[in-house]
Design a protein around this motif. Structure first.
Motif, short mmCIF file in Angstrom:
data_model
loop_
_atom_site.label_atom_id
_atom_site.label_comp_id
_atom_site.label_asym_id
_atom_site.label_seq_id
_atom_site.Cartn_x
_atom_site.Cartn_y
_atom_site.Cartn_z
N ALA A 45 13.72 24.14 -8.85
CA ALA A 45 14.68 24.69 -7.89
C ALA A 45 16.06 24.08 -8.12
N ALA A 46 16.09 22.74 -8.32
CA ALA A 46 17.37 22.07 -8.54
C ALA A 46 18.00 22.53 -9.85
N HIS A 49 19.20 26.18 -9.72
CA HIS A 49 20.43 26.31 -8.96
C HIS A 49 21.63 25.77 -9.75
N ASP A 50 21.49 24.50 -10.22
CA ASP A 50 22.64 23.83 -10.83
C ASP A 50 23.01 24.39 -12.20
N VAL B 115 18.57 17.18 -3.59
CA VAL B 115 18.88 18.58 -3.92
C VAL B 115 17.60 19.37 -4.15
N LEU B 119 16.40 22.46 -1.65
CA LEU B 119 16.13 23.81 -2.16
C LEU B 119 14.66 24.17 -1.99
#
Lengths: 152, 396
Positions: A45-46, A49-50, B115, B119
């Protein structure tokens, strides 16, 4: 002399150690069933996203600004409705895309094929409203330019 | 535009918002009474994380409707704030050197947990309310343990950063903004002011809020929740035309299962077992109560007018005249994670807790639990077992 590794703030070290200990206590339970799947989701997920989502929308925004050239100050009229529409799509993607339609319909007794149409209508209203605002504001500005300056 | 001022405003909004999400999440966990019986507990290995558990009350009767409505609606509303916050700090992702000190290295690892955790929590929550069960395991386990992992990192981050955020915020109203590594060294010509960007984020939140909150408020406002899973309209008309969590067909309940001639409620207690047909239940004293259905998914209904036999009267029927005990309720359902549920003595004793036979003046429809269902004030939706087959009173 041996190179020394700087330690940093002792308060920060203690705080982070406590944080990791609590995260670890919950983390072993989180990872108990399917550690690989959960770790994949957590880190994925990180990373997604990033390294994918954020660069993607930043690049789209840059392309928009480049495309507008000298009319950059009007970027907001495109940017705002596009981002809001994309936000709704992102949050409600399973419903809008229809990927959960049959489960949704059989579980809730509600029609599952209405979300795409609703999202498209909201998107139409967002862009249409923005276009209307742009036209109205340009007219006001043009009218203000044509009007002779008021004498006091 | 990108800079400590923007980050600080968003950070402080998230500090308050995520704290509310965490507290309402823990309340929802307690509302299931996981310490009462293994059937209510998806997290038997919770250990100390259940330290705060308490007997979930029945007053006010809209308690779960409120706490869980806040949890889900606020979570959805905060998504743009979270995304903007992550956007505003992305230069830090590429900070060089990677670590200035041991403490700094640990802080950066902690940020990955922060983070990833944020998320993970938002994504699992948003998918679960849309019935998109693609995540690796049971939602309850993932969202609960994930919340603790995330909150551990969130706490450390809040302690380390809140003072600076407050300082920056005070700075916004006076001295020029401090230029740190969040500000681009070679900024492009700005196309939007900080104020404009904050309005933009707030507008996104407002749009999500406006198209979601109606599924919790119910009534005519449900129509305004255009994209929320239980927004738009009701699944039918008439007295039984209100929101359904799982239909009879989805739960595998057939017409034969519900046949009033064949169906018997089996009630067991101190003095033995009685078997009651629906006609016999109708002979018992019937009572009414106005109670909502409130789901863990954040949607709820307005109060419905239920009519049926008090749970404490059923307890008395099998030898528990004084002080009604806990009850173990089993549904006709053959599969599904909450086909069996336990209610605590305080829930059984409440005079508004019913084995309902009617709703809004008509017999229950198949989708709302015909021949009989449980309805308890302030309890999460799935503890209001539908298609009840067996009730066992006694200490669990």
């Amino acid at each position: 002399m041996r190179p020394r590794i700087p330690v940093g703030s002792p308060f920060q070290l203690l705080l982070l150690a406590a944080s990791f200990a609590l995260a670890g206590y919950a983390g072993v339970r989180l990872l108990d069933d399917d550690w690989f799947g959960v770790a994949l989701w957590f880190v994925g997920a990180a990373l997604l996203h990033d390294l994918v989502l954020l660069p993607l929308y930043a690049a789209l925004d840059r392309a928009l600004l480049r495309g507008l050239g000298t009319r950059r100050e009007r970027a907001g009229y495109v940017r705002v409705p596009a981002a809001l529409s994309a936000l709704l799509l992102l949050v409600w993607f399973p419903l809008i895309s229809g990927m959960v339609e049959s489960r949704y319909r059989s579980a809730t007794g509600l029609p599952g094929d209405v979300f795409l149409a609703r999202w498209l209508l909201i998107t139409a209203v967002l862009f249409g409203g923005s276009a209307l605002l742009l036209v109205l504001r340009s007219r006001v500005r043009r009218a203000a330019k044509q009007r002779p300056p008021a004498v006091h | 535009m990108r800079g400590p001022g923007f980050t600080s405003v968003l950070g402080l909004v998230l500090l308050v918002g995520i704290t509310v999400l965490f507290v309402t999440g823990l309340l929802s966990y307690a509302a299931y009474n996981p310490d009462l019986s293994p059937v209510n507990d998806k997290t038997p290995d919770k250990g100390l994380l259940g330290f705060y558990l308490f007997a979930w009350p029945t007053d006010p009767h809209w308690l779960y409707r409120f706490t869980q409505g806040v949890h889900v609606t606020l979570g959805i509303t905060l998504i743009p704030v979270l995304l903007a916050k992550l956007w505003s700090v992305v230069p830090r992702l590429f900070t060089l050197p990677p670590a200035r000190s041991l403490a700094h290295a640990l802080e950066r690892i902690s940020l990955l947990v922060l983070v990833g955790g944020a998320l993970f929590e938002f994504v699992t929550g948003v998918l679960n309310v849309q019935l998109d069960y693609v995540f690796p395991g049971s939602f309850y386990r993932l969202h609960f343990y994930g919340a603790w992992v995330f909150f551990a990192a969130f706490l450390a981050h809040a302690v380390l950063k809140t003072p600076a955020a407050l300082r920056n915020l005070r700075g916004l109203r006076g001295a020029p903004e401090e230029k740190n590594d969040l500000v681009s060294p070679r900024p492009a010509e700005p196309t939007v002011s900080r104020r404009g960007a904050l309005w933009f984020v707030g507008g996104g939140s407002l749009l999500l809020f406006a198209t979601t909150v109606g599924q919790t408020l119910g009534g005519p406002l449900r129509r305004t929740a255009l994209l929320a899973p239980h927004g738009g309209g009701e699944p039918g008309t008439g007295p039984n035309g209100f929101q359904i969590n799982k239909t009879a067909a989805y739960a595998g309940i057939t017409a034969a299962d519900r046949d009033e001639e064949a169906w018997r409620l089996v009630v067991t207690g101190r003095t033995g077992t009685v078997r009651l047909s629906r006609a016999q239940l109708l002979q018992l004293p019937l009572h009414s109560s106005a109670l909502p259905i409130a789901c863990v998914e954040g949607w709820s209904t307005a109060d419905q007018w239920w009519r049926g036999v008090r749970l404490r009267d059923l307890a008395a029927l099998v030898g528990h005249e004084e002080d009604p005990p806990d009850v173990f309720v089993e549904s006709l359902q053959r599969h599904g994670s909450f086909r069996r549920a336990a209610l605590r003595a305080n829930q059984v004793a409440d005079p508004r807790s019913l084995l309902a036979l009617f709703v809004n003046g008509e017999p229950l429809s198949p989708d709302h639990g015909h021949p009989a269902r449980i309805i308890v004030p302030a309890a999460p939706g799935v503890l209001n077992t539908k298609w009840v087959a067996r009730m066992t009173f006694g200490d669990l």
